[in-house]
Design an enzyme around this catalytic site. Structure first.
Site, PDB file in Angstrom:
ATOM      1  N   LYS A  73      20.990 -22.907 -47.842  1.00 37.82           N
ATOM      2  CA  LYS A  73      19.641 -22.635 -48.147  1.00 37.82           C
ATOM      3  C   LYS A  73      19.237 -23.193 -49.338  1.00 37.82           C
ATOM      4  O   LYS A  73      19.963 -23.338 -50.217  1.00 37.82           O
ATOM      5  CB  LYS A  73      19.646 -21.110 -48.142  1.00 37.82           C
ATOM      6  CG  LYS A  73      20.084 -20.257 -47.056  1.00 37.82           C
ATOM      7  CD  LYS A  73      20.110 -18.780 -46.925  1.00 37.82           C
ATOM      8  CE  LYS A  73      20.687 -18.179 -45.961  1.00 37.82           C
ATOM      9  NZ  LYS A  73      20.937 -16.802 -46.073  1.00 37.82           N
TER      10      LYS A  73
ATOM     11  N   LYS B 197      28.865 -18.252 -42.468  1.00 41.19           N
ATOM     12  CA  LYS B 197      27.729 -17.824 -41.133  1.00 41.19           C
ATOM     13  C   LYS B 197      28.419 -16.694 -40.401  1.00 41.19           C
ATOM     14  O   LYS B 197      29.648 -16.884 -39.830  1.00 41.19           O
ATOM     15  CB  LYS B 197      27.342 -19.043 -40.476  1.00 41.19           C
ATOM     16  CG  LYS B 197      26.419 -18.628 -39.477  1.00 41.19           C
ATOM     17  CD  LYS B 197      26.025 -19.824 -38.508  1.00 41.19           C
ATOM     18  CE  LYS B 197      24.688 -19.522 -37.619  1.00 41.19           C
ATOM     19  NZ  LYS B 197      25.061 -18.600 -36.498  1.00 41.19           N
TER      20      LYS B 197
ATOM     21  N   LYS C  42      28.036 -26.092 -38.737  1.00 42.52           N
ATOM     22  CA  LYS C  42      28.896 -25.288 -37.617  1.00 42.52           C
ATOM     23  C   LYS C  42      30.185 -25.880 -37.637  1.00 42.52           C
ATOM     24  O   LYS C  42      30.302 -27.043 -37.974  1.00 42.52           O
ATOM     25  CB  LYS C  42      28.601 -25.340 -36.440  1.00 42.52           C
ATOM     26  CG  LYS C  42      27.045 -24.828 -36.008  1.00 42.52           C
ATOM     27  CD  LYS C  42      26.752 -23.204 -36.074  1.00 42.52           C
ATOM     28  CE  LYS C  42      27.144 -22.417 -35.212  1.00 42.52           C
ATOM     29  NZ  LYS C  42      26.615 -22.379 -33.958  1.00 42.52           N
TER      30      LYS C  42
HETATM   31  S1  IVH Z   1      19.872 -16.651 -42.800  1.00 44.01           S
HETATM   32  C1  IVH Z   1      15.496 -17.403 -41.140  1.00 44.01           C
HETATM   33  N1  IVH Z   1      22.554 -16.265 -43.525  1.00 44.01           N
HETATM   34  O1  IVH Z   1      22.778 -16.752 -37.776  1.00 44.01           O
HETATM   35  C2  IVH Z   1      16.840 -17.324 -40.806  1.00 44.01           C
HETATM   36  N2  IVH Z   1      21.708 -16.081 -41.159  1.00 44.01           N
HETATM   37  O2  IVH Z   1      21.939 -18.831 -36.074  1.00 44.01           O
HETATM   38  C3  IVH Z   1      17.745 -16.487 -41.707  1.00 44.01           C
HETATM   39  N3  IVH Z   1      23.641 -15.629 -39.580  1.00 44.01           N
HETATM   40  O3  IVH Z   1      19.888 -15.340 -36.853  1.00 44.01           O
HETATM   41  C4  IVH Z   1      18.824 -16.508 -41.450  1.00 44.01           C
HETATM   42  N4  IVH Z   1      25.171 -15.539 -40.998  1.00 44.01           N
HETATM   43  O4  IVH Z   1      21.865 -13.797 -37.228  1.00 44.01           O
HETATM   44  C5  IVH Z   1      21.587 -16.268 -42.407  1.00 44.01           C
HETATM   45  N5  IVH Z   1      24.656 -16.069 -43.895  1.00 44.01           N
HETATM   46  C6  IVH Z   1      23.703 -16.029 -43.138  1.00 44.01           C
HETATM   47  C7  IVH Z   1      24.129 -15.719 -41.797  1.00 44.01           C
HETATM   48  C8  IVH Z   1      23.173 -15.739 -40.708  1.00 44.01           C
HETATM   49  C9  IVH Z   1      24.925 -15.402 -39.940  1.00 44.01           C
HETATM   50  C10 IVH Z   1      23.167 -15.530 -38.314  1.00 44.01           C
HETATM   51  C11 IVH Z   1      21.723 -14.865 -38.287  1.00 44.01           C
HETATM   52  C12 IVH Z   1      20.791 -15.794 -37.604  1.00 44.01           C
HETATM   53  C13 IVH Z   1      21.590 -16.744 -36.742  1.00 44.01           C
HETATM   54  C14 IVH Z   1      21.111 -18.333 -36.757  1.00 44.01           C
END
Ligand code: IVH
Length: 702
Positions: A296, A124, A320
């Site tokens: 995912k 993340k 987290k």
């Molecule tokens: S998937 C439908 N993958 O985390 C949501 N988000 O806390 C799809 N983020 O808004 C998001 N790394 O800005 C996804 N590998 C990752 C991510 C990621 C950082 C951020 C993104 C999101 C936020 C949510």
């Protein structure tokens, strides 16, 4: 923070209100001003606490709940772009158990018990998300997330980020690529050195530097900042990218995007956790900030079926990295009295820094918790009690107010005494009673207890209740103290009692004749009030904002509602059956509502209030364009192609109400095999009945 299981509705409502405000400010500081006023861990803790409270007390969820919001409204500085597909946030997992639960929840929703579900796990990235819209392979638009629906137009800035291709070959006609803009540690350090040498303010962390650099009015500034981009998701696409998440990501890589090399397919929740540990171990060497691992569901068809909650997908979760702990001295135990009289013990601590924040208060939950017992009488902390003077461990994962998690007995001071929990209210000396099965001891003083009275009045004037302009918590406290009001109805007699002799009010600091009249006018304005607000304002335990809306919707008028609550005190009567048939109203909530009307002192108080008001009836629901919008549906029997949860979520998305039982108010029964008595009842009542296949067509899933 109080253990939620032991909290009453009043404490929860209050905390939810505080959380909503705190998080609103934090969102603006973070998303609009690029200058966060909370650490990420703190922010997550608040969000998590908020979500946990809402899970236990769904009826208290606020209209402005932080769970319903993503980011912050866009800054006026930028043009606006409405996202073709909303940019959502992710739910969080904080420990291994949450990951297993995510898998279990996913399986339950889909009705897949032992079948293999594969997931992807990837870092993340701690940056800010960006959506890139390509039309016929050409980068046309770039937008920040904004509030999820509308983002900021940063197209010219995105064009100067070297990781972002301007042109794609062999891409679908329309393709929105989503990912994270971030700054590496090296580039961040260099940028900050440069900032300092130029006398400019250094950035607090790489994430702020990335956000501040992308959100520039002059793209030349953005160009001078070393931003990077990882692609990990997509929005609108004119043709499917692939059939799995992993293939889609490698497709994005083939198109020329940077994708994270630590992305991996995992077959079980344990594999996800193993990969989390691998990533966690590499965290400090990656060269950029990450704050967790995102999981995912790999199969895109399953992602589609799982769909979304209001702000988060059901098919993904962010695991987290952990928060911090600290040891400190417990100096005092104070008892706070809440709106329903709950006595809550609060630890006053020798100030200590936990995860960058100075902590001086922590919750001790209730008397059992202090004694080292859980709600079922089992031991916690190995049965160690908590005493004034003890060295205690303070823990801040997911809670607004920290918890006292442990005690170091080896550091216990000599002659310390076990804590004696008060049995009379420290505020009004009324007996504090603990009812059978309740973890909480409550003051029995009702409105004569100043602590309860003030909390109830504060609740009464709060935003989701009467929301009287100029009459907030502070004024209510003062008026109560001065003896001007002692219960809600007296707010509405203030003008009659003090209006002519404004002197008393005028003499008070901050009040003049004009402001007093303004207040009286504002009060008069709220004599006309929607039914759901009145119900909520009563402050009945377990009747939160959503539950109040449900009840208002169901009964339509104050008269009908009051009659029903009075009637429902008969355990064999129709009124109680009708009350319990409302989807979302359970036995505890119903009992609490009925009890409020059965208690003579409470009833008289309500009557006095209502005589001052004109309660507005609930208007008939407006219809939307779906075939089932505004209709009441009942599902019964076995569904084969989807689970009940999936069917219910779909129906609600389409604007239908889902009820648990068939009645004359039911519009449609969806009956699978074994629908039995409900199908018979529907037939008797002439309620239209369809099967699962017809439902799939009707709900647009066919
Ligand atoms: S998937 C439908 N993958 O985390 C949501 N988000 O806390 C799809 N983020 O808004 C998001 N790394 O800005 C996804 N590998 C990752 C991510 C990621 C950082 C951020 C993104 C999101 C936020 C949510």
């Amino acid at each position: 923070m109080t253990d939620i299981k032991n909290m009453n509705e009043d404490a929860v409502s209050l905390e939810l209100a505080t959380l909503a405000e705190r998080l609103r400010c934090a969102n603006i500081a973070y998303h609009q001003n690029d200058e966060p006023d909370l650490s990420d861990a703190e922010y997550d803790q608040l969000k998590r606490r908020n979500a946990a409270l809402e899970v236990e007390f769904p009826q208290l969820m606020r209209d402005d709940s932080p769970s319903l919001q993503v980011g912050a409204p866009v800054s006026e500085k930028f043009g606006k772009i409405t996202h073709a597909v909303s940019m959502l946030s992710l739910g969080n997992a904080f420990d291994d158990a949450d990951v297993f639960e995510f898998d279990a929840r996913t399986r339950k929703f889909l009705g897949l018990s032992s079948e293999k579900i594969t997931y992807t796990a990837e870092p993340k990235i701690d940056g800010l998300s960006l959506s890139l819209r390509y039309e016929n392979g050409i980068l046309m638009q770039a937008a920040t997330r904004g509030d999820g629906a509308v983002g900021e137009d940063v197209t010219s800035n995105a064009r100067v980020i070297s990781d972002i291709p301007h042109r794609l070959t062999d891409a679908p006609e329309i393709l929105e690529v989503r990912g994270e803009v971030y700054m590496s540690h090296i580039d961040f350090a260099e940028l900050n050195a440069r900032q300092e040498s130029e006398g400019a303010k250094p950035f607090a962390n790489p994430r702020n530097a990335a956000a501040g650099s992308l959100r520039q009015l002059d793209s030349a500034v953005t160009k001078s900042r070393p931003l990077r981009f990882f692609a990990y998701a997509w929005g609108e696409v004119s043709a499917p990218l692939a059939t799995t998440q992993m293939q889609a990501i490698s497709g994005l890589k083939d198109l020329g995007f940077s994708t994270n090399p630590l992305t991996q397919v995992c077959d079980t929740p344990q594999d996800l956790i193993d990969h989390y540990r691998v990533i966690e171990a590499q965290r400090s060497e990656l060269g950029y900030d990450i704050d967790g691992v995102v999981y995912k569901v790999n199969d895109l068809a399953l992602q589609e079926r799982l769909g979304f909650r209001s702000t988060t997908p059901r098919w993904a979760i962010a695991h987290k990295f952990a928060a911090e702990l600290a040891w400190t001295r417990l100096e005092e135990i104070d008892i706070q009295v809440g709106r329903t009289g709950a006595l809550s013990p609060v630890a006053r601590l020798k100030p200590v820094t936990v995860g960058g924040v100075v902590v001086s208060n922590a919750t001790l939950h209730n008397e059992d918790y202090i004694r080292g017992l859980d709600s079922k009488g089992g031991e916690i902390r190995g049965g160690k009690d908590i005493r004034v003077g003890d060295l205690v461990q303070v823990y801040r994962a997911g809670d607004v107010i920290p918890k006292v998690a442990d005690v170091d007995l080896t550091k216990r001071i000599e002659n310390s005494e076990s804590y004696a929990f008060p049995t009379v209210c420290p505020q009004c000396n009324s007996p504090a009673i603990r009812e059978e099965g309740d973890a909480v001891r409550r003051c029995s003083g009702g409105m004569i207890c100043p602590a309860q009275a003030v909390e109830r009045l504060k609740h009464f004037v709060s935003r989701a209740a009467f929301d009287i302009e100029g009459l907030g918590a502070k004024q209510v406290e003062q008026f109560l103290k001065d003896g001007w009001i002692s219960e809600p109805s007296e707010i509405f007699t203030l003008r009659a009692r003090y209006g002519s002799g404004l002197q008393q009010l005028k003499n008070r600091e901050g009040w003049g004749e004009k402001s007093a009249n303004k207040l009286f006018d504002a009060i008069d304005e709220k004599r006309m009030i929607p039914l759901n607000r009145v119900i909520f304002a009563l402050g009945v335990r377990h009747l939160g904002e959503s539950a109040s809306k449900l009840l208002a919707q169901h009964y339509g008028s104050w008269g009908a509602f009051e009659q029903a609550m009075i009637g429902a005190s008969n355990p064999d009567g129709d009124a109680l059956i009708d009350l319990l048939s409302i989807d979302g109203v359970g036995a505890v909530m119903a009992a609490s509502a009925v009890q409020a009307f059965a208690e003579p002192r409470e009833r008289a108080l309500i009557d006095r209030l209502i005589s001052e008001l004109t309660v507005q009836d609930v208007a008939a629901p407006t219809t939307t364009d779906s075939a089932v919008a505004g209709k009441t549906l009942v599902f019964s029997g076995t569904l084969v192609k989807m689970t009940r949860a999936e069917a219910k979520a779909r129906a609600e998305t389409l604007g239908a109400k889902v009820s648990g039982s068939v009645s004359a108010k039911t519009d449609l029964l969806i009956a699978g095999p074994g629908a039995g008595s409900k199908a018979k009842k529907a037939a008797d009542l002439g309620v239209e009945t369809i099967d699962e296949d017809a439902w799939i067509v009707l709900s647009g899933q066919g």
